[in-house]
Each structure stands twice: as structure tokens, then as C-alpha cells.
Motif scaffolding. Sequence first.
Motif, PDB file in Angstrom:
ATOM      1  N   GLU A  49       0.856  -1.183   0.000  1.00 16.62           N
ATOM      2  CA  GLU A  49       0.000   0.000   0.000  1.00 16.62           C
ATOM      3  C   GLU A  49       0.887   1.226   0.000  1.00 16.62           C
ATOM      4  N   ARG A  86      -1.526  -1.590 -13.203  1.00 13.20           N
ATOM      5  CA  ARG A  86      -2.535  -2.635 -13.433  1.00 13.20           C
ATOM      6  C   ARG A  86      -2.011  -3.753 -14.337  1.00 13.20           C
ATOM      7  N   HIS A 104      -3.834  -7.227  -8.828  1.00 12.09           N
ATOM      8  CA  HIS A 104      -4.926  -6.382  -8.352  1.00 12.09           C
ATOM      9  C   HIS A 104      -4.380  -5.007  -7.972  1.00 12.09           C
ATOM     10  N   THR A 116      -6.054  -1.259  -6.517  1.00 12.28           N
ATOM     11  CA  THR A 116      -7.222  -0.501  -6.077  1.00 12.28           C
ATOM     12  C   THR A 116      -6.766   0.872  -5.617  1.00 12.28           C
ATOM     13  N   THR A 119      -8.092   4.286  -3.682  1.00 16.53           N
ATOM     14  CA  THR A 119      -9.135   4.815  -2.813  1.00 16.53           C
ATOM     15  C   THR A 119      -8.751   6.243  -2.450  1.00 16.53           C
ATOM     16  N   VAL A 141      -3.165   3.597  -2.737  1.00 19.09           N
ATOM     17  CA  VAL A 141      -3.164   2.607  -3.808  1.00 19.09           C
ATOM     18  C   VAL A 141      -2.718   1.294  -3.174  1.00 19.09           C
ATOM     19  N   SER A 142      -3.548   0.271  -3.333  1.00 27.09           N
ATOM     20  CA  SER A 142      -3.259  -1.060  -2.814  1.00 27.09           C
ATOM     21  C   SER A 142      -3.004  -1.982  -3.991  1.00 27.09           C
TER      22      SER A 142
END
Length: 125
Positions: free
Chosen positions: A74, A100, A105, A107, A109, A117-118
Motif C-alpha cells: 500500500e 494494473r 490487483h 485498487t 481509494t 493505492v493497494s
Amino acid sequence: MKASCTADRHQLAAVRDEFRLWLTACDITGPCAQNALVAVNEAIANAMEHACANGSEGTVHITARATVDRFCTEVADTGIWWDPEPRRAAVRGRGVPLMRRLMDHVTLTSGSAGTTVSMDTRVTR
């Protein structure tokens, strides 16, 4: 791995080197390590840019963990990421699509406290 730094682009190389050493210590090598290094570098570079986009000093936090078969990280900052302007998309805005492609994965937020960013991917040895 847990690390924090000010959102200063001059620190990017040192943070990247620390992350590279951590990957090696976790026995994550080869193409898997290279993909992780590039993806995390992009996330940190974006965080450094956006954490202080409003002129304030921002902070970037990096957390990473590895298990036998997975790598997770993260990258969090105190800013809000934005979509690149269409006219600038030819030279900007490639970091998230690159992340990506390199990770299983990704993500993002965003909220009033900042953006996280995870990312995670399977570790191949």
C-alpha cells in the motif's frame, strides 16, 4: 516493510533502493521483483506528486508484506489524485494503467484524508 517520507521527488531514488533491498531480503527476485519495483515506483512517484499538489508539504507512507506466494503493498499519501487532462494524456497518466498491467490487483481509494493505492500479485520464483 514500513516506511514514510516527505513528498519530495528527490527522495524517490532512495525509497526505491530501500524497497529493492527489501524485495531481495524477501527472496523476491527476477521478473516478479522487477514488476513489483516498477509498479511501486509508479505509485510512490504519483503519491509524491499528488500529496503536495495543493502547495502543502505531504507525506507518503509505504507498507509492504510478502508471504510464500503473495506480495502486497500500500502506498498512501495526503493528497487527491486526479484523472489527467485529455490533451495531456499522450504524455501523462500512464502510471495507473502500468501498475494494473504489472500487478494482479490494483485498487485506488481517494478521500478527504488522501489517496491509497493497494496492489498485490502472486510471487513466482
